[in-house]
Design a protein around this motif. Structure first.
Motif, PDB file in Angstrom:
ATOM      1  N   PHE A  13       0.303  -1.425  -0.245  1.00 11.71           N
ATOM      2  CA  PHE A  13       0.227  -0.286   0.004  1.00 11.71           C
ATOM      3  C   PHE A  13       0.498   1.630  -0.023  1.00 11.71           C
ATOM      4  O   PHE A  13       0.569   2.401  -0.501  1.00 11.71           O
ATOM      5  CB  PHE A  13      -0.979   0.085   1.305  1.00 11.71           C
ATOM      6  CG  PHE A  13      -1.935   1.035   1.464  1.00 11.71           C
ATOM      7  CD1 PHE A  13      -2.730   0.782   0.384  1.00 11.71           C
ATOM      8  CD2 PHE A  13      -2.019   1.591   1.883  1.00 11.71           C
ATOM      9  CE1 PHE A  13      -3.941   2.090   0.063  1.00 11.71           C
ATOM     10  CE2 PHE A  13      -2.765   3.098   2.274  1.00 11.71           C
ATOM     11  CZ  PHE A  13      -3.724   3.339   1.112  1.00 11.71           C
ATOM     12  N   TYR A  14       2.547   0.964   0.287  1.00 10.75           N
ATOM     13  CA  TYR A  14       3.403   1.870   0.690  1.00 10.75           C
ATOM     14  C   TYR A  14       4.265   2.068  -0.330  1.00 10.75           C
ATOM     15  O   TYR A  14       5.511   2.975  -0.272  1.00 10.75           O
ATOM     16  CB  TYR A  14       3.430   1.947   2.523  1.00 10.75           C
ATOM     17  CG  TYR A  14       2.523   2.420   3.240  1.00 10.75           C
ATOM     18  CD1 TYR A  14       1.815   3.878   3.324  1.00 10.75           C
ATOM     19  CD2 TYR A  14       2.628   1.641   4.161  1.00 10.75           C
ATOM     20  CE1 TYR A  14       0.769   4.119   4.017  1.00 10.75           C
ATOM     21  CE2 TYR A  14       1.128   1.773   5.227  1.00 10.75           C
ATOM     22  CZ  TYR A  14       0.344   3.028   4.920  1.00 10.75           C
ATOM     23  OH  TYR A  14      -0.296   2.983   6.040  1.00 10.75           O
ATOM     24  N   LYS A  15       4.047   1.520  -1.372  1.00 12.10           N
ATOM     25  CA  LYS A  15       5.250   1.280  -2.446  1.00 12.10           C
ATOM     26  C   LYS A  15       5.862   2.635  -2.349  1.00 12.10           C
ATOM     27  O   LYS A  15       6.546   3.222  -2.747  1.00 12.10           O
ATOM     28  CB  LYS A  15       4.228   0.427  -4.053  1.00 12.10           C
ATOM     29  CG  LYS A  15       5.387   0.267  -5.151  1.00 12.10           C
ATOM     30  CD  LYS A  15       4.461   0.371  -5.928  1.00 12.10           C
ATOM     31  CE  LYS A  15       6.016   0.186  -7.392  1.00 12.10           C
ATOM     32  NZ  LYS A  15       5.194   0.303  -8.547  1.00 12.10           N
ATOM     33  N   GLY A  16       5.150   3.072  -3.169  1.00 13.28           N
ATOM     34  CA  GLY A  16       5.408   4.852  -4.012  1.00 13.28           C
ATOM     35  C   GLY A  16       6.190   6.107  -2.725  1.00 13.28           C
ATOM     36  O   GLY A  16       7.365   6.269  -2.821  1.00 13.28           O
ATOM     37  N   GLU A  17       5.550   5.482  -1.295  1.00 15.03           N
ATOM     38  CA  GLU A  17       5.868   6.778  -0.214  1.00 15.03           C
ATOM     39  C   GLU A  17       7.717   5.058   0.361  1.00 15.03           C
ATOM     40  O   GLU A  17       8.259   6.573   0.254  1.00 15.03           O
ATOM     41  CB  GLU A  17       4.981   6.447   0.745  1.00 15.03           C
ATOM     42  CG  GLU A  17       6.134   7.138   2.399  1.00 15.03           C
ATOM     43  CD  GLU A  17       5.521   8.593   1.946  1.00 15.03           C
ATOM     44  OE1 GLU A  17       5.824   9.751   2.265  1.00 15.03           O
ATOM     45  OE2 GLU A  17       4.552   9.724   0.960  1.00 15.03           O
ATOM     46  N   PHE A  18       7.287   3.912   0.498  1.00 11.40           N
ATOM     47  CA  PHE A  18       8.493   3.435   0.765  1.00 11.40           C
ATOM     48  C   PHE A  18       9.603   4.050  -0.025  1.00 11.40           C
ATOM     49  O   PHE A  18      10.799   4.161   0.118  1.00 11.40           O
ATOM     50  CB  PHE A  18       8.264   2.324   1.105  1.00 11.40           C
ATOM     51  CG  PHE A  18       9.737   1.229   1.478  1.00 11.40           C
ATOM     52  CD1 PHE A  18       9.716   1.121   2.634  1.00 11.40           C
ATOM     53  CD2 PHE A  18      10.371   0.588   0.158  1.00 11.40           C
ATOM     54  CE1 PHE A  18      10.805   0.685   3.387  1.00 11.40           C
ATOM     55  CE2 PHE A  18      11.062   0.077   0.674  1.00 11.40           C
ATOM     56  CZ  PHE A  18      11.757  -0.281   1.796  1.00 11.40           C
ATOM     57  N   LEU A  19       9.693   3.956  -1.529  1.00 11.16           N
ATOM     58  CA  LEU A  19      11.171   3.809  -2.413  1.00 11.16           C
ATOM     59  C   LEU A  19      11.280   4.752  -2.163  1.00 11.16           C
ATOM     60  O   LEU A  19      12.612   5.972  -2.484  1.00 11.16           O
ATOM     61  CB  LEU A  19      10.218   3.440  -4.059  1.00 11.16           C
ATOM     62  CG  LEU A  19       9.554   2.074  -4.012  1.00 11.16           C
ATOM     63  CD1 LEU A  19       9.476   1.122  -5.296  1.00 11.16           C
ATOM     64  CD2 LEU A  19      11.618   1.523  -3.931  1.00 11.16           C
ATOM     65  N   SER A  20      10.357   5.726  -2.022  1.00  5.96           N
ATOM     66  CA  SER A  20      10.443   7.627  -2.733  1.00  5.96           C
ATOM     67  C   SER A  20      11.683   8.099  -1.790  1.00  5.96           C
ATOM     68  O   SER A  20      12.635   8.625  -0.780  1.00  5.96           O
ATOM     69  CB  SER A  20       9.418   8.902  -2.115  1.00  5.96           C
ATOM     70  OG  SER A  20      10.051   9.944  -2.513  1.00  5.96           O
ATOM     71  N   GLN A  21      10.970   7.543   0.114  1.00 10.34           N
ATOM     72  CA  GLN A  21      11.626   8.114   1.541  1.00 10.34           C
ATOM     73  C   GLN A  21      13.095   7.427   1.532  1.00 10.34           C
ATOM     74  O   GLN A  21      14.254   7.698   1.866  1.00 10.34           O
ATOM     75  CB  GLN A  21      10.396   7.203   2.709  1.00 10.34           C
ATOM     76  CG  GLN A  21      10.330   8.496   2.824  1.00 10.34           C
ATOM     77  CD  GLN A  21       9.297   8.307   3.966  1.00 10.34           C
ATOM     78  OE1 GLN A  21       9.881   7.412   4.814  1.00 10.34           O
ATOM     79  NE2 GLN A  21       7.316   7.757   4.405  1.00 10.34           N
ATOM     80  N   LEU A  22      13.499   6.580   0.672  1.00 10.45           N
ATOM     81  CA  LEU A  22      14.381   5.140   0.537  1.00 10.45           C
ATOM     82  C   LEU A  22      15.643   6.380  -0.670  1.00 10.45           C
ATOM     83  O   LEU A  22      16.541   6.093   0.798  1.00 10.45           O
ATOM     84  CB  LEU A  22      14.254   3.980   0.071  1.00 10.45           C
ATOM     85  CG  LEU A  22      15.958   2.994  -0.458  1.00 10.45           C
ATOM     86  CD1 LEU A  22      16.157   3.107   0.606  1.00 10.45           C
ATOM     87  CD2 LEU A  22      15.122   1.790  -1.475  1.00 10.45           C
ATOM     88  N   PHE A  23      14.753   6.929  -1.474  1.00  7.78           N
ATOM     89  CA  PHE A  23      16.227   7.229  -2.690  1.00  7.78           C
ATOM     90  C   PHE A  23      16.169   8.256  -1.188  1.00  7.78           C
ATOM     91  O   PHE A  23      17.287   9.127  -2.218  1.00  7.78           O
ATOM     92  CB  PHE A  23      15.603   7.495  -3.495  1.00  7.78           C
ATOM     93  CG  PHE A  23      15.813   6.392  -4.109  1.00  7.78           C
ATOM     94  CD1 PHE A  23      16.529   7.003  -5.903  1.00  7.78           C
ATOM     95  CD2 PHE A  23      15.313   5.084  -4.234  1.00  7.78           C
ATOM     96  CE1 PHE A  23      17.264   5.002  -6.442  1.00  7.78           C
ATOM     97  CE2 PHE A  23      15.751   3.755  -4.870  1.00  7.78           C
ATOM     98  CZ  PHE A  23      16.605   4.335  -6.288  1.00  7.78           C
TER      99      PHE A  23
END
Length: 290
Positions: free
Chosen positions: A70-80
């Protein structure tokens, strides 16, 4: 309110926006040490021979809370956009392949936030399949005669010249890299071509600009097996073995400007394997040394 009312959608959006992930780098001094198979002497030698060493970057970070699709975009964005990633992760900064910190290449914080926003990351990173558990997936290369069963030698073909001096001179590489130019196109269907293990093999076969190709298939198979072991987690689920990692790919077409020095070039890839408490990343940029 009805389940799809505007107010409920606002609440969901706020929930996503408020989800914060915290990343920790436990191997600041040597990121490759977190990948025991890839850092082995044998595979290091193969990576050097295939010119995968100089423009590759590996990183493993632990994080919390646990990942949810559900948080795919948020997770990858915060990672980068995390300091842990930005300071430890190296990418090719120019066409000579000089490696620099991710956050120094994308040094403008505002531009970095826009380029790697949650909505952008959903488009940049595509999910790969992870159904394959062993190397029998590649048996059909032998069955179809692309690799000789008795000698393990890869069948040669007329040279195919691609951009930036990438030359394809055998049937296996022609199938995986040139795809529909191969007489064997269709040996793997679209779903299979989106398998993580297939994409690893494609990356290994392409290599870098100074790739010294193998005549036999076994070294590639062994390398793919070791990389796969370091990148994904296998668990027993309902009495059956299953890969539980979620794997994403940034390729030569989806990457934003500046992520790879040669945009649209075969041999550009960034794999992101997400487990419940850790994330593993392998980046490689193809560089034309001539």
């Amino acid at each position: 309110s009805p389940p799809h009312s505007s107010s409920s959608m606002v609440q969901i959006t706020e929930l996503i926006d408020n989800q914060q992930f915290h990343f920790t780098n436990t191997n600041n001094s040597d990121p490759l040490a977190s990948f025991p198979n890839i850092s082995s002497t044998d595979l290091k030698e193969q990576f050097s021979k295939w010119d995968l060493s100089n423009q590759s970057s590996f990183l493993k970070l632990s994080y919390s809370p646990s990942y949810d699709d559900f948080y795919k975009g948020e997770f990858l964005s915060q990672l980068f956009q995390s300091d842990e990633f930005g300071e430890a992760f190296m990418i090719a900064a120019d066409k000579k392949g000089n490696m620099r910190q991710f956050k120094s290449v994308f040094s403008d914080a505002k531009l970095r936030a826009e380029t790697f926003s949650p909505s952008a990351m959903k488009k940049i990173c595509r999910r790969l399949n992870t159904e394959i558990l062993n190397l029998h997936f590649f048996d059909r290369l032998y069955d179809e005669g692309l690799v000789h069963k008795e000698t393990d030698r890869i069948q040669k073909c007329f040279d195919v010249y691609l951009d930036h001096n990438l030359t394809v001179a055998d049937e296996v590489r022609k199938l995986l890299i040139c795809e529909d130019q191969s007489d064997h196109y269709g040996l793997y269907d679209e779903t299979e071509m989106e398998e993580f293990i297939y994409q690893i093999m494609k990356g290994v076969l392409t290599g870098g600009g100074l790739n010294q190709f193998e005549d036999e298939m076994k070294p590639y198979l062994e390398a793919v097996k070791l990389i796969y072991k370091d990148m994904v987690t296998v668990q027993k689920v309902s009495n059956a073995l299953k890969i539980t990692s979620r794997v994403f790919l940034i390729d030569e077409y989806s990457a934003p400007d500046g992520f790879f020095p040669l945009q649209g070039m075969k041999g550009n890839f960034c794999f992101i394997a997400v487990d419940d408490d850790k994330v593993s990343v392998w980046y490689h940029a193809y560089v034309d040394i001539w």
